[in-house]
Design a protein around this motif. Structure first.
Motif, PDB file in Angstrom:
ATOM      1  N   ARG A   5      46.516 -34.523   4.033  1.00 37.41           N
ATOM      2  CA  ARG A   5      47.855 -34.965   4.423  1.00 37.41           C
ATOM      3  C   ARG A   5      48.889 -34.387   3.472  1.00 37.41           C
ATOM      4  NH1 ARG A   5      49.684 -39.466   7.432  1.00 37.41           N
ATOM      5  NH2 ARG A   5      47.594 -40.343   7.440  1.00 37.41           N
ATOM      6  N   THR A   6      50.072 -34.155   4.031  1.00 43.54           N
ATOM      7  CA  THR A   6      51.215 -33.732   3.227  1.00 43.54           C
ATOM      8  C   THR A   6      52.437 -34.508   3.696  1.00 43.54           C
ATOM      9  OG1 THR A   6      52.497 -31.834   2.439  1.00 43.54           O
ATOM     10  CG2 THR A   6      51.872 -31.809   4.760  1.00 43.54           C
ATOM     11  N   PRO A 136      63.698 -43.063   4.627  1.00 49.16           N
ATOM     12  CA  PRO A 136      64.570 -42.131   5.339  1.00 49.16           C
ATOM     13  C   PRO A 136      64.099 -40.677   5.214  1.00 49.16           C
ATOM     14  CG  PRO A 136      65.853 -43.627   3.955  1.00 49.16           C
ATOM     15  CD  PRO A 136      64.409 -43.843   3.614  1.00 49.16           C
ATOM     16  N   SER A 137      64.121 -39.961   6.317  1.00 47.38           N
ATOM     17  CA  SER A 137      63.774 -38.530   6.369  1.00 47.38           C
ATOM     18  C   SER A 137      62.406 -38.222   5.774  1.00 47.38           C
ATOM     19  CB  SER A 137      64.843 -37.694   5.669  1.00 47.38           C
ATOM     20  OG  SER A 137      66.095 -37.897   6.284  1.00 47.38           O
ATOM     21  N   CYS A 138      61.444 -39.101   6.007  1.00 48.96           N
ATOM     22  CA  CYS A 138      60.089 -38.875   5.487  1.00 48.96           C
ATOM     23  C   CYS A 138      59.117 -38.744   6.654  1.00 48.96           C
ATOM     24  CB  CYS A 138      59.661 -40.020   4.583  1.00 48.96           C
ATOM     25  SG  CYS A 138      58.022 -39.774   3.859  1.00 48.96           S
ATOM     26  N   TYR A 139      58.406 -37.642   6.657  1.00 44.28           N
ATOM     27  CA  TYR A 139      57.421 -37.343   7.689  1.00 44.28           C
ATOM     28  C   TYR A 139      56.120 -36.936   7.020  1.00 44.28           C
ATOM     29  CZ  TYR A 139      61.574 -37.102  10.615  1.00 44.28           C
ATOM     30  OH  TYR A 139      62.742 -37.404  11.265  1.00 44.28           O
ATOM     31  N   THR A 140      55.030 -37.071   7.751  1.00 44.08           N
ATOM     32  CA  THR A 140      53.750 -36.598   7.240  1.00 44.08           C
ATOM     33  C   THR A 140      53.077 -35.750   8.313  1.00 44.08           C
ATOM     34  OG1 THR A 140      52.237 -38.341   8.025  1.00 44.08           O
ATOM     35  CG2 THR A 140      53.464 -38.787   5.998  1.00 44.08           C
ATOM     36  N   ILE A 141      52.237 -34.858   7.836  1.00 44.90           N
ATOM     37  CA  ILE A 141      51.345 -34.102   8.704  1.00 44.90           C
ATOM     38  C   ILE A 141      49.944 -34.363   8.170  1.00 44.90           C
ATOM     39  CG2 ILE A 141      50.617 -31.833   9.523  1.00 44.90           C
ATOM     40  CD1 ILE A 141      53.497 -30.853   8.948  1.00 44.90           C
ATOM     41  N   GLU A 142      49.076 -34.865   9.045  1.00 53.39           N
ATOM     42  CA  GLU A 142      47.683 -35.074   8.662  1.00 53.39           C
ATOM     43  C   GLU A 142      46.812 -34.201   9.548  1.00 53.39           C
ATOM     44  OE1 GLU A 142      44.846 -38.702   7.436  1.00 53.39           O
ATOM     45  OE2 GLU A 142      45.704 -38.880   9.448  1.00 53.39           O
ATOM     46  N   VAL A 143      45.964 -33.409   8.914  1.00 52.70           N
ATOM     47  CA  VAL A 143      45.034 -32.559   9.648  1.00 52.70           C
ATOM     48  C   VAL A 143      43.626 -33.123   9.453  1.00 52.70           C
ATOM     49  CG1 VAL A 143      46.464 -30.481   9.594  1.00 52.70           C
ATOM     50  CG2 VAL A 143      44.931 -30.923   7.695  1.00 52.70           C
ATOM     51  N   LYS A 144      42.810 -33.036  10.516  1.00 52.12           N
ATOM     52  CA  LYS A 144      41.464 -33.618  10.496  1.00 52.12           C
ATOM     53  C   LYS A 144      40.485 -32.643  11.114  1.00 52.12           C
ATOM     54  CE  LYS A 144      43.670 -37.927  11.745  1.00 52.12           C
ATOM     55  NZ  LYS A 144      43.742 -38.950  12.779  1.00 52.12           N
ATOM     56  N   SER A 145      39.362 -32.475  10.438  1.00 51.38           N
ATOM     57  CA  SER A 145      38.319 -31.601  10.951  1.00 51.38           C
ATOM     58  C   SER A 145      36.977 -32.023  10.369  1.00 51.38           C
ATOM     59  CB  SER A 145      38.616 -30.147  10.568  1.00 51.38           C
ATOM     60  OG  SER A 145      37.641 -29.298  11.147  1.00 51.38           O
ATOM     61  N   SER A 146      35.907 -31.533  10.959  1.00 50.96           N
ATOM     62  CA  SER A 146      34.572 -31.872  10.460  1.00 50.96           C
ATOM     63  C   SER A 146      34.143 -30.981   9.297  1.00 50.96           C
ATOM     64  CB  SER A 146      33.550 -31.806  11.598  1.00 50.96           C
ATOM     65  OG  SER A 146      33.550 -30.508  12.160  1.00 50.96           O
ATOM     66  N   THR A 147      34.834 -29.854   9.089  1.00 54.06           N
ATOM     67  CA  THR A 147      34.459 -28.960   7.983  1.00 54.06           C
ATOM     68  C   THR A 147      35.686 -28.583   7.149  1.00 54.06           C
ATOM     69  OG1 THR A 147      34.818 -26.883   9.187  1.00 54.06           O
ATOM     70  CG2 THR A 147      32.638 -27.928   9.425  1.00 54.06           C
ATOM     71  N   GLU A 148      35.447 -28.281   5.885  1.00 55.63           N
ATOM     72  CA  GLU A 148      36.526 -27.834   5.005  1.00 55.63           C
ATOM     73  C   GLU A 148      37.098 -26.501   5.486  1.00 55.63           C
ATOM     74  OE1 GLU A 148      36.462 -28.532   0.626  1.00 55.63           O
ATOM     75  OE2 GLU A 148      34.407 -29.227   1.025  1.00 55.63           O
ATOM     76  N   GLU A 150      37.447 -25.383   8.610  1.00 60.13           N
ATOM     77  CA  GLU A 150      38.379 -25.638   9.706  1.00 60.13           C
ATOM     78  C   GLU A 150      39.634 -26.366   9.220  1.00 60.13           C
ATOM     79  OE1 GLU A 150      38.312 -24.687  13.046  1.00 60.13           O
ATOM     80  OE2 GLU A 150      36.771 -23.355  12.247  1.00 60.13           O
ATOM     81  N   LEU A 151      39.460 -27.242   8.248  1.00 64.62           N
ATOM     82  CA  LEU A 151      40.608 -27.935   7.672  1.00 64.62           C
ATOM     83  C   LEU A 151      41.564 -26.930   7.031  1.00 64.62           C
ATOM     84  CD1 LEU A 151      41.247 -30.996   7.542  1.00 64.62           C
ATOM     85  CD2 LEU A 151      40.355 -30.982   5.230  1.00 64.62           C
ATOM     86  N   LYS A 152      41.001 -25.968   6.326  1.00 62.12           N
ATOM     87  CA  LYS A 152      41.809 -24.920   5.691  1.00 62.12           C
ATOM     88  C   LYS A 152      42.546 -24.096   6.741  1.00 62.12           C
ATOM     89  CE  LYS A 152      42.889 -22.013   2.233  1.00 62.12           C
ATOM     90  NZ  LYS A 152      44.277 -21.679   2.462  1.00 62.12           N
ATOM     91  N   LYS A 153      41.885 -23.803   7.860  1.00 57.94           N
ATOM     92  CA  LYS A 153      42.538 -23.059   8.946  1.00 57.94           C
ATOM     93  C   LYS A 153      43.756 -23.823   9.474  1.00 57.94           C
ATOM     94  CE  LYS A 153      38.661 -20.442  10.885  1.00 57.94           C
ATOM     95  NZ  LYS A 153      37.809 -20.289  12.089  1.00 57.94           N
ATOM     96  N   LEU A 154      43.613 -25.148   9.639  1.00 60.10           N
ATOM     97  CA  LEU A 154      44.732 -25.961  10.108  1.00 60.10           C
ATOM     98  C   LEU A 154      45.882 -25.962   9.104  1.00 60.10           C
ATOM     99  CD1 LEU A 154      42.852 -29.067  11.562  1.00 60.10           C
ATOM    100  CD2 LEU A 154      44.154 -27.377  12.859  1.00 60.10           C
ATOM    101  N   VAL A 155      45.542 -26.078   7.838  1.00 58.54           N
ATOM    102  CA  VAL A 155      46.553 -26.042   6.772  1.00 58.54           C
ATOM    103  C   VAL A 155      47.314 -24.722   6.823  1.00 58.54           C
ATOM    104  CG1 VAL A 155      46.839 -25.926   4.253  1.00 58.54           C
ATOM    105  CG2 VAL A 155      45.411 -27.719   5.269  1.00 58.54           C
ATOM    106  N   ASP A 156      46.582 -23.621   6.963  1.00 55.05           N
ATOM    107  CA  ASP A 156      47.219 -22.300   7.042  1.00 55.05           C
ATOM    108  C   ASP A 156      48.054 -22.161   8.313  1.00 55.05           C
ATOM    109  OD1 ASP A 156      46.039 -21.644   4.630  1.00 55.05           O
ATOM    110  OD2 ASP A 156      44.408 -20.486   5.539  1.00 55.05           O
ATOM    111  N   LEU A 157      47.520 -22.617   9.437  1.00 54.51           N
ATOM    112  CA  LEU A 157      48.226 -22.526  10.714  1.00 54.51           C
ATOM    113  C   LEU A 157      49.582 -23.228  10.652  1.00 54.51           C
ATOM    114  CD1 LEU A 157      48.309 -21.927  13.829  1.00 54.51           C
ATOM    115  CD2 LEU A 157      47.229 -24.169  14.114  1.00 54.51           C
ATOM    116  N   LEU A 158      49.612 -24.388  10.009  1.00 55.12           N
ATOM    117  CA  LEU A 158      50.828 -25.186   9.953  1.00 55.12           C
ATOM    118  C   LEU A 158      51.684 -24.870   8.718  1.00 55.12           C
ATOM    119  CD1 LEU A 158      49.267 -28.514  11.223  1.00 55.12           C
ATOM    120  CD2 LEU A 158      50.745 -26.953  12.493  1.00 55.12           C
ATOM    121  N   SER A 159      51.279 -23.842   7.970  1.00 57.06           N
ATOM    122  CA  SER A 159      52.021 -23.400   6.776  1.00 57.06           C
ATOM    123  C   SER A 159      52.234 -24.535   5.781  1.00 57.06           C
ATOM    124  CB  SER A 159      53.366 -22.787   7.170  1.00 57.06           C
ATOM    125  OG  SER A 159      53.182 -21.708   8.045  1.00 57.06           O
ATOM    126  N   ILE A 160      51.201 -25.347   5.597  1.00 59.61           N
ATOM    127  CA  ILE A 160      51.264 -26.446   4.632  1.00 59.61           C
ATOM    128  C   ILE A 160      50.995 -25.869   3.251  1.00 59.61           C
ATOM    129  CG2 ILE A 160      50.196 -28.608   3.889  1.00 59.61           C
ATOM    130  CD1 ILE A 160      49.547 -29.125   6.887  1.00 59.61           C
TER     131      ILE A 160
END
Length: 179
Positions: A5-6, A136-148, A150-160
């Motif tokens: 999460r970020t 105020p003005s606080c959002y989160t993005i949580e990515v979930k996957s079964s493997t690290e 795939e999790l890294k791919k999601l992080v990269d995809l979303l430019s986290i």
């Protein structure tokens, strides 16, 4: 499932990226989380906590009120949550009675917060885009996957660029305490 999460100032870019990649919106949800910290002085909120979740708007196949004990295990990227206790209830009153009768000697009320979120499925993975209603003005993005991997791919995809290390409730407590 592994999670990362970020906290961000907005989720529009992430939403557009997900839509462009064909992610499927599962729905909009709203939940209030009431967090209890351990009474055991050898444990911190980062190690273990009790959460009473009230699903105000529920998109999952579960009851609207859930009590869990979560233990966090840090991974190379993100975290894995171990759940030694999970119980569903029909009402908040019923859940609080269970906590009082079974867990009050182990946990104490700490803080609470409410989020509105949108859950997306992207293949085998999930992404939650959330607005924290208490900040105020606080959002989160949580990515979930079964493997690290795939999790890294999601992080990269979303430019986290910055992920919470370990339990996100510690960071949430810090943010909520400012308001």
């Amino acid at each position: 499932m592994l999670e990362a999460r970020t906290f961000v100032s907005g989720i529009d870019n992430a939403r557009k990226t997900l839509q462009d990649r064909g992610a499927i919106l599962k729905g909009e949800y709203r939940c209030k989380d009431i967090i209890f910290s351990p009474l055991d002085s050898t444990k911190s909120l980062a190690d273990e906590f009790l959460r009473l979740r009230i699903n105000v708007k529920n998109i999952w196949d579960e009851k609207d009120v859930i009590v869990v004990i979560k233990q966090t295990k840090k991974k190379g990227i993100g975290k894995d949550s171990l759940i030694p206790l999970r119980k569903e209830f029909d009402s908040e009153l019923e859940a609080r009675k269970f906590i009082d009768q079974n867990l009050q000697n182990h946990f104490q009320y700490d803080f609470e917060f409410t989020r509105t979120g949108w859950q997306y499925d992207l293949g085998e993975n999930q992404v939650d885009l959330e607005r924290v209603e208490d900040i105020p003005s606080c959002y989160t993005i949580e990515v979930k996957s079964s493997t690290e991997r795939e999790l890294k791919k999601l992080v990269d995809l979303l430019s986290i660029t910055s992920l919470i290390k370990g339990s996100s409730v510690v960071e949430m407590k810090r943010l909520v305490s400012k308001f």
